[in-house]
Write a protein that holds these residues in place. Sequence first.
Motif, PDB file in Angstrom:
ATOM      1  N   THR A  20      10.821   1.091 -16.899  1.00 43.40           N
ATOM      2  CA  THR A  20      10.123   0.429 -15.798  1.00 43.40           C
ATOM      3  C   THR A  20       9.234   1.489 -15.112  1.00 43.40           C
ATOM      4  O   THR A  20       9.372   2.959 -15.177  1.00 43.40           O
ATOM      5  N   VAL A  21       7.966   1.064 -14.869  1.00 43.64           N
ATOM      6  CA  VAL A  21       7.010   2.056 -14.298  1.00 43.64           C
ATOM      7  C   VAL A  21       6.497   1.560 -12.644  1.00 43.64           C
ATOM      8  O   VAL A  21       6.709  -0.065 -12.651  1.00 43.64           O
ATOM      9  N   CYS A  22       5.955   2.261 -12.074  1.00 42.66           N
ATOM     10  CA  CYS A  22       5.433   1.645 -10.626  1.00 42.66           C
ATOM     11  C   CYS A  22       4.039   2.197 -10.283  1.00 42.66           C
ATOM     12  O   CYS A  22       3.580   3.286 -10.908  1.00 42.66           O
ATOM     13  N   ARG A  23       3.655   1.490  -9.553  1.00 48.02           N
ATOM     14  CA  ARG A  23       2.364   2.153  -9.043  1.00 48.02           C
ATOM     15  C   ARG A  23       2.847   2.535  -7.292  1.00 48.02           C
ATOM     16  O   ARG A  23       3.276   1.434  -6.645  1.00 48.02           O
ATOM     17  N   MET A  24       2.507   3.438  -6.849  1.00 49.92           N
ATOM     18  CA  MET A  24       2.957   3.798  -5.338  1.00 49.92           C
ATOM     19  C   MET A  24       1.853   4.212  -4.592  1.00 49.92           C
ATOM     20  O   MET A  24       0.794   4.688  -5.080  1.00 49.92           O
ATOM     21  N   MET A  25       1.700   3.693  -3.371  1.00 50.91           N
ATOM     22  CA  MET A  25       0.646   3.891  -2.387  1.00 50.91           C
ATOM     23  C   MET A  25       1.532   4.573  -1.153  1.00 50.91           C
ATOM     24  O   MET A  25       2.557   4.420  -0.861  1.00 50.91           O
ATOM     25  N   GLN A  26       0.950   5.842  -0.784  1.00 44.31           N
ATOM     26  CA  GLN A  26       1.508   6.599   0.438  1.00 44.31           C
ATOM     27  C   GLN A  26       0.383   6.958   1.432  1.00 44.31           C
ATOM     28  O   GLN A  26      -0.537   7.292   0.805  1.00 44.31           O
ATOM     29  N   CYS A  27       0.771   7.077   2.454  1.00 43.09           N
ATOM     30  CA  CYS A  27      -0.267   7.493   3.536  1.00 43.09           C
ATOM     31  C   CYS A  27       0.828   7.922   4.648  1.00 43.09           C
ATOM     32  O   CYS A  27       1.877   7.660   4.923  1.00 43.09           O
ATOM     33  N   LYS A  28       0.053   8.316   5.827  1.00 44.80           N
ATOM     34  CA  LYS A  28       0.588   8.587   7.088  1.00 44.80           C
ATOM     35  C   LYS A  28       0.212   7.521   7.855  1.00 44.80           C
ATOM     36  O   LYS A  28      -0.903   7.074   8.131  1.00 44.80           O
ATOM     37  N   VAL A  29       1.095   7.122   9.112  1.00 43.75           N
ATOM     38  CA  VAL A  29       0.528   6.162  10.143  1.00 43.75           C
ATOM     39  C   VAL A  29       1.149   6.922  11.321  1.00 43.75           C
ATOM     40  O   VAL A  29       1.737   7.773  11.298  1.00 43.75           O
ATOM     41  N   THR A  30       0.468   6.484  12.330  1.00 40.16           N
ATOM     42  CA  THR A  30       0.595   6.956  13.792  1.00 40.16           C
ATOM     43  C   THR A  30       1.812   6.602  14.544  1.00 40.16           C
ATOM     44  O   THR A  30       2.279   7.656  15.059  1.00 40.16           O
ATOM     45  N   ASP A  31       2.203   5.567  14.280  1.00 34.73           N
ATOM     46  CA  ASP A  31       3.641   5.178  15.173  1.00 34.73           C
ATOM     47  C   ASP A  31       3.915   3.707  14.609  1.00 34.73           C
ATOM     48  O   ASP A  31       3.624   3.326  13.608  1.00 34.73           O
ATOM     49  N   GLU A  32       5.126   3.591  15.236  1.00 34.19           N
ATOM     50  CA  GLU A  32       5.668   2.084  14.792  1.00 34.19           C
ATOM     51  C   GLU A  32       4.528   0.914  14.576  1.00 34.19           C
ATOM     52  O   GLU A  32       4.986   0.097  13.727  1.00 34.19           O
ATOM     53  N   PHE A  57       4.958  -0.832  -6.227  1.00 34.82           N
ATOM     54  CA  PHE A  57       5.079  -2.028  -7.037  1.00 34.82           C
ATOM     55  C   PHE A  57       5.450  -1.846  -8.452  1.00 34.82           C
ATOM     56  O   PHE A  57       5.171  -0.952  -8.977  1.00 34.82           O
ATOM     57  N   ARG A  58       6.747  -2.481  -8.654  1.00 39.34           N
ATOM     58  CA  ARG A  58       7.318  -2.009  -9.992  1.00 39.34           C
ATOM     59  C   ARG A  58       6.946  -3.054 -10.931  1.00 39.34           C
ATOM     60  O   ARG A  58       6.884  -4.020 -10.715  1.00 39.34           O
ATOM     61  N   PHE A  59       6.973  -2.334 -12.325  1.00 37.38           N
ATOM     62  CA  PHE A  59       6.397  -3.251 -13.278  1.00 37.38           C
ATOM     63  C   PHE A  59       7.460  -3.219 -14.347  1.00 37.38           C
ATOM     64  O   PHE A  59       7.879  -2.136 -14.627  1.00 37.38           O
ATOM     65  N   ASP A  60       7.338  -4.251 -15.456  1.00 40.86           N
ATOM     66  CA  ASP A  60       8.725  -4.166 -16.424  1.00 40.86           C
ATOM     67  C   ASP A  60       8.236  -3.284 -17.653  1.00 40.86           C
ATOM     68  O   ASP A  60       8.863  -2.729 -18.416  1.00 40.86           O
ATOM     69  N   SER A  61       6.770  -2.809 -17.672  1.00 42.88           N
ATOM     70  CA  SER A  61       6.428  -2.073 -18.785  1.00 42.88           C
ATOM     71  C   SER A  61       5.181  -1.292 -18.692  1.00 42.88           C
ATOM     72  O   SER A  61       4.332  -1.747 -17.774  1.00 42.88           O
ATOM     73  N   VAL A  62       4.799  -0.269 -19.280  1.00 43.32           N
ATOM     74  CA  VAL A  62       3.615   0.131 -19.083  1.00 43.32           C
ATOM     75  C   VAL A  62       2.311  -0.700 -19.284  1.00 43.32           C
ATOM     76  O   VAL A  62       1.295  -0.914 -18.634  1.00 43.32           O
ATOM     77  N   ASP A  63       2.476  -1.704 -20.320  1.00 39.81           N
ATOM     78  CA  ASP A  63       1.457  -2.611 -20.593  1.00 39.81           C
ATOM     79  C   ASP A  63       1.091  -3.480 -19.513  1.00 39.81           C
ATOM     80  O   ASP A  63       0.085  -3.801 -19.346  1.00 39.81           O
TER      81      ASP A  63
END
Length: 181
Positions: A81-93, A134-140
């Motif tokens: 399994t492979v995934c695409r990650m997004m990360q950031c900082k937010v200011t608050d709730e 976001f998870r994917f079942d394969s590299v393809d």
Amino acid sequence: MVMSMARAVARGGGARGMATRAAENNLHRGGLGGATAWANTHRATPVGGRTLDQRYTKGNNIAPRGQHIRAYAASEIPVNTVCRMMQCKVTDEAAAMKMDALLEKAEASMKKVKGYKGKTRMVCKTYWDYKSLFRFDSVDSLVAYMEGDVREKELIPMLEEAKQIAVDGDVHMQNFVIDDN
């Protein structure tokens, strides 16, 4: 620049490695990223008649030159399994809740992608770090998503919205191998 070039050569990448690192540094400063962070040796390897760089810079400025999806070579780390990650900082709730709403919107679009397995969201309420996978079942499947219309027409505009919510507009994207049991 000389010091950067020396570091690139010392790492075995030469000017090509320096260009890759420069593009990756641009991504860390908030540049929109195509696929990054996999094996550094396949930039000129033809895939489908085009190099991997050409596949992710075709007709858009989403993946700056030098950023690319890197191929998985045979190794001791299993690639299922492979995934695409997004990360950031937010200011608050409130900002985190806006990101959650955007993530739900993205989830609806992602369900159209073949091989998509689901999402995971993480929020640190102490430092206000926000991550989604976001998870994917394969590299393809991941490669098909990266080249597909759903990403181009639906997710990239949502990424622009996420940049409006993120602290300093800094949104980082990266691909990972993930153990998904």
